[in-house]
Design an enzyme around this catalytic site. Structure first.
Site, short mmCIF file in Angstrom:
data_model
loop_
_atom_site.label_atom_id
_atom_site.label_comp_id
_atom_site.label_asym_id
_atom_site.label_seq_id
_atom_site.Cartn_x
_atom_site.Cartn_y
_atom_site.Cartn_z
N ASP A 1 0.88 -1.17 0.00
CA ASP A 1 0.00 0.00 0.00
C ASP A 1 0.92 1.21 0.00
O ASP A 1 2.14 1.07 -0.07
CB ASP A 1 -0.93 -0.03 1.23
CG ASP A 1 -2.27 0.67 0.94
OD1 ASP A 1 -2.25 1.82 0.46
OD2 ASP A 1 -3.32 0.06 1.20
N HIS B 1 -3.09 3.04 -4.47
CA HIS B 1 -2.37 2.64 -3.25
C HIS B 1 -0.95 2.16 -3.58
O HIS B 1 -0.46 1.19 -3.01
CB HIS B 1 -3.16 1.57 -2.50
CG HIS B 1 -4.48 2.08 -1.97
ND1 HIS B 1 -4.59 2.72 -0.76
CD2 HIS B 1 -5.73 2.06 -2.50
CE1 HIS B 1 -5.86 3.08 -0.55
NE2 HIS B 1 -6.57 2.70 -1.60
N ASP C 1 -9.24 -0.54 -5.33
CA ASP C 1 -10.12 0.42 -4.65
C ASP C 1 -9.62 1.86 -4.76
O ASP C 1 -8.43 2.10 -4.94
CB ASP C 1 -10.28 0.06 -3.16
CG ASP C 1 -8.94 0.01 -2.43
OD1 ASP C 1 -7.97 -0.48 -3.03
OD2 ASP C 1 -8.87 0.46 -1.28
N GLU C 2 -10.56 2.77 -4.67
CA GLU C 2 -10.31 4.21 -4.48
C GLU C 2 -9.43 4.82 -5.58
O GLU C 2 -8.77 5.83 -5.34
CB GLU C 2 -9.67 4.44 -3.09
CG GLU C 2 -10.56 3.95 -1.97
CD GLU C 2 -10.01 4.22 -0.57
OE1 GLU C 2 -10.82 4.67 0.27
OE2 GLU C 2 -8.84 3.99 -0.33
N TYR D 1 -14.85 -3.59 10.14
CA TYR D 1 -13.52 -2.98 10.13
C TYR D 1 -13.07 -2.82 11.58
O TYR D 1 -13.69 -2.08 12.35
CB TYR D 1 -13.54 -1.61 9.43
CG TYR D 1 -13.30 -1.66 7.93
CD1 TYR D 1 -13.57 -2.80 7.18
CD2 TYR D 1 -12.78 -0.55 7.27
CE1 TYR D 1 -13.35 -2.83 5.81
CE2 TYR D 1 -12.55 -0.57 5.89
CZ TYR D 1 -12.84 -1.71 5.17
OH TYR D 1 -12.62 -1.74 3.82
N PHE D 2 -11.98 -3.49 11.90
CA PHE D 2 -11.54 -3.48 13.31
C PHE D 2 -10.67 -2.27 13.65
O PHE D 2 -10.14 -2.18 14.75
CB PHE D 2 -10.83 -4.79 13.66
CG PHE D 2 -11.78 -5.96 13.85
CD1 PHE D 2 -13.15 -5.83 13.66
CD2 PHE D 2 -11.30 -7.21 14.21
CE1 PHE D 2 -14.03 -6.91 13.84
CE2 PHE D 2 -12.15 -8.30 14.40
CZ PHE D 2 -13.52 -8.14 14.20
N TRP E 1 -7.25 -2.42 9.48
CA TRP E 1 -6.40 -1.38 8.88
C TRP E 1 -5.59 -0.77 10.01
O TRP E 1 -6.12 -0.59 11.11
CB TRP E 1 -7.27 -0.35 8.16
CG TRP E 1 -8.11 -0.98 7.10
CD1 TRP E 1 -9.42 -1.32 7.19
CD2 TRP E 1 -7.69 -1.40 5.79
NE1 TRP E 1 -9.85 -1.92 6.03
CE2 TRP E 1 -8.81 -1.98 5.15
CE3 TRP E 1 -6.48 -1.34 5.10
CZ2 TRP E 1 -8.74 -2.50 3.85
CZ3 TRP E 1 -6.41 -1.85 3.81
CH2 TRP E 1 -7.54 -2.42 3.20
C1 ACM Z 1 -10.68 0.04 1.66
O1 ACM Z 1 -10.99 0.18 2.86
N1 ACM Z 1 -10.22 1.06 0.96
C2 ACM Z 1 -10.85 -1.23 0.99
#
Ligand code: ACM
Length: 523
Positions: A184, A247, A309-310, A406-407, A456
């Protein structure tokens, strides 16, 4: 006497997480003493004997033959009439006065029977050096085939010891996919022999350390192989994630010739080299080369996750890149989204060619990728229509929405560090998923491969905080992923969880204790 018996029987499976599908109480007890034999069928698994010995508190031995063994692992031929023959990851555990038998059709099934037996042994009564296991029959199999946990290694690096310890806990609670977010923007964490600068340069730094001379932090290929093998021994498939086209800063820092820019609406973005050049032949070849080594390192992964993503946050410069201009002209594209789709299809084609399905965040569902070679990870909880559409379009999906899975979101209202988004992710909401989701329809069952939580690590600088954010929510996730909806009961889970917390202590795993409101680990 009768009441006493019932009380004893009630404790027979009181502690098991995830809660099994069905438990039939038996009569009497199995006495396990030092020197007892464990018959392992044709497995060479000293570790299984050691796990049973430790749980029982007595030294057991590998048996030369099934006969006379106090614990036996058998196939499904010997399942008595009246009990189902387990398939896949399922097992039947029969605890009788002379022997405990784990029946299964696969090594995974035997492994999960072992985990249940270990938990039962841990809580069994001890009597004069022996362990007394109440007789019972456990019939069990998972609700979902994909029971996952994702660890972000880029924002902050965990390292091998922490990963092995995490895999131990995942296996204990019957989770079976470790999604390893290895690349990332802050750092590149996997050695690629063909491109040494990825780790010489790209592995330096983290979310909170942007120094160019920050220490390198990454997994060598030998370490990757060791971790993959360790996971495999525990029924866990490791699924690597190598992010593209966004990323990408860490990789582009190492190899600037692949830069696709990273400005957002003309304003400087935090990550100025957020994307790869999506249309440059040399960049596509570079990514192919990385994927080839990754495919070699994770031969059983089934899925290579390529992020996806993004991208639109960082594609502001694409229109100025000569290769993108040429591609748009050649293909008649008028929008950058078409370039993104073209890139996704090109790289997904490579991943499929290497023999893997392409995993990607839910943005990829709009890219018309092959349904039988793609796995969509739904993460945008605020976009249920994206999940609905992916399902209607025929994609298999893994459910891992920010809320509640999401932790990096806080787990208690008093907690100050961590994310919130119209609420947070307490234990009971993790537990209630996916039955709490109102997007699914009965016809979706075949496409919903399972559920996964994602850690994350922007705000988890230390391992102590990563533990704090992961546990005990990982146990609620495990039960949500394994136990059928009609067997889920949060109050009952909490009682069992209280018995598991000392086990986490013993394994030197940190956690938030919701029953003592333990202090927040903020860093
Ligand atoms: C993400 O949380 N961008 C997959």
């Amino acid at each position: 006497m009768k009441i006493w018996l019932l009380a004893l029987v009630a404790t027979a499976t009181a502690g098991v997480i995830p809660r099994p599908v069905e438990v039939k109480e038996g009569e009497g007890q199995l006495k396990i003493e030092a020197g007892g034999f464990v018959a392992l069928r044709d497995y060479d698994k000293r570790a299984w004997v050691e796990a049973l010995s430790e749980a029982a508190g007595v030294e057991l031995r590998m048996a030369p033959a099934d006969v006379g063994s106090v614990v036996q692992f058998l196939g499904t031929d010997f399942v008595p009439d009246g009990l189902p023959k387990p398939t896949g990851e399922g097992y039947v555990l029969r605890i009788q006065p002379q022997t405990a038998i784990v029946h299964a059709d696969t090594e995974a099934g035997h492994f999960y029977g072992l985990q249940t037996l270990v938990q039962l042994l841990e809580e069994a009564e001890r009597d004069d050096g022996a362990t007394l296991l109440p007789c019972a029959t456990v019939i069990d199999s998972p609700r979902f085939g994909w029971r996952g946990f994702m660890l972000d290694e880029s924002r902050h690096f965990s390292g091998k010891e922490a990963v092995l310890r995490l895999l131990d806990q995942m296996a204990r609670y019957k989770l079976n996919r470790f999604h390893w977010h290895l690349t990332d923007s802050p750092g590149w964490r996997i050695e690629i022999k063909r491109y040494p600068k990825l780790t010489e340069i790209g592995s330096r730094g983290s979310e909170t350390d942007r120094r160019e001379d920050a220490p390198r932090q990454f997994y060598t290929q030998d370490e990757v192989r060791e971790i993959v093998a360790y996971a495999r021994e525990r029924g866990i498939t490791v699924v690597p994630e190598i992010d593209m086209p966004g990323h990408a800063d860490a990789a582009v820092r190492a190899y600037p010739e692949h830069d696709g820019g990273g400005f957002k609406n003309g304003k400087p973005f935090k990550w100025s080299r957020f994307t790869f050049n999506p249309a440059k032949p040399e960049t596509l070849a570079f990514l192919d080369g990385i994927l080839e080594e990754v495919a070699d390192l994770f031969p059983d992964a089934g899925v290579i996750h390529f992020g996806g993503d993004e991208v639109h946050f960082g594609w502001g410069k694409w229109k100025e890149l000569p290769e993108v201009k040429a591609l748009m002209e050649k293909e008649g594209f008028s929008e950058l989204a078409e370039v993104e789709t073209w890139f996704n299809r090109r790289m997904a084609g490579k991943i499929n060619e290497l023999g893997f399905a392409t995993g990607g965040w839910d943005e990829i569902a709009g890219r018309d990728l092959p349904r039988d070679g793609t796995l969509v990870f739904w993460w945008r909880h605020d976009k249920p229509q994206v999940l609905r559409r992916a399902l209607d379009d025929g994609y298999p999906v893994v459910l891992c929405p920010r809320r509640p899975l999401y932790f990096d979101f806080v787990q208690h209202d008093s907690h100050k560090v961590g994310r919130r988004w119209g609420g947070f992710n307490p234990l009971d909401q993790v537990y209630a998923f996916p039955d709490s989701l109102n997007v699914l329809e009965p016809g979706d069952a075949d496409q919903v491969r399972g559920i996964q939580a994602n850690l994350w690590t922007e705000t988890t600088v230390t391992q102590a905080r990563r533990d704090f954010m992961t546990f005990p929510r990982l146990l609620a996730l495990a039960e949500a992923a394994w136990t059928p909806a009609d067997r889920k009961d949060f109050a009952d889970f909490e009682e069992r969880l209280k018995d598991q917390l000392p086990r986490l202590d013993r394994a030197a795993v940190g956690y938030y204790d919701p029953y003592r409101s333990s202090p927040e680990v903020k860093r």
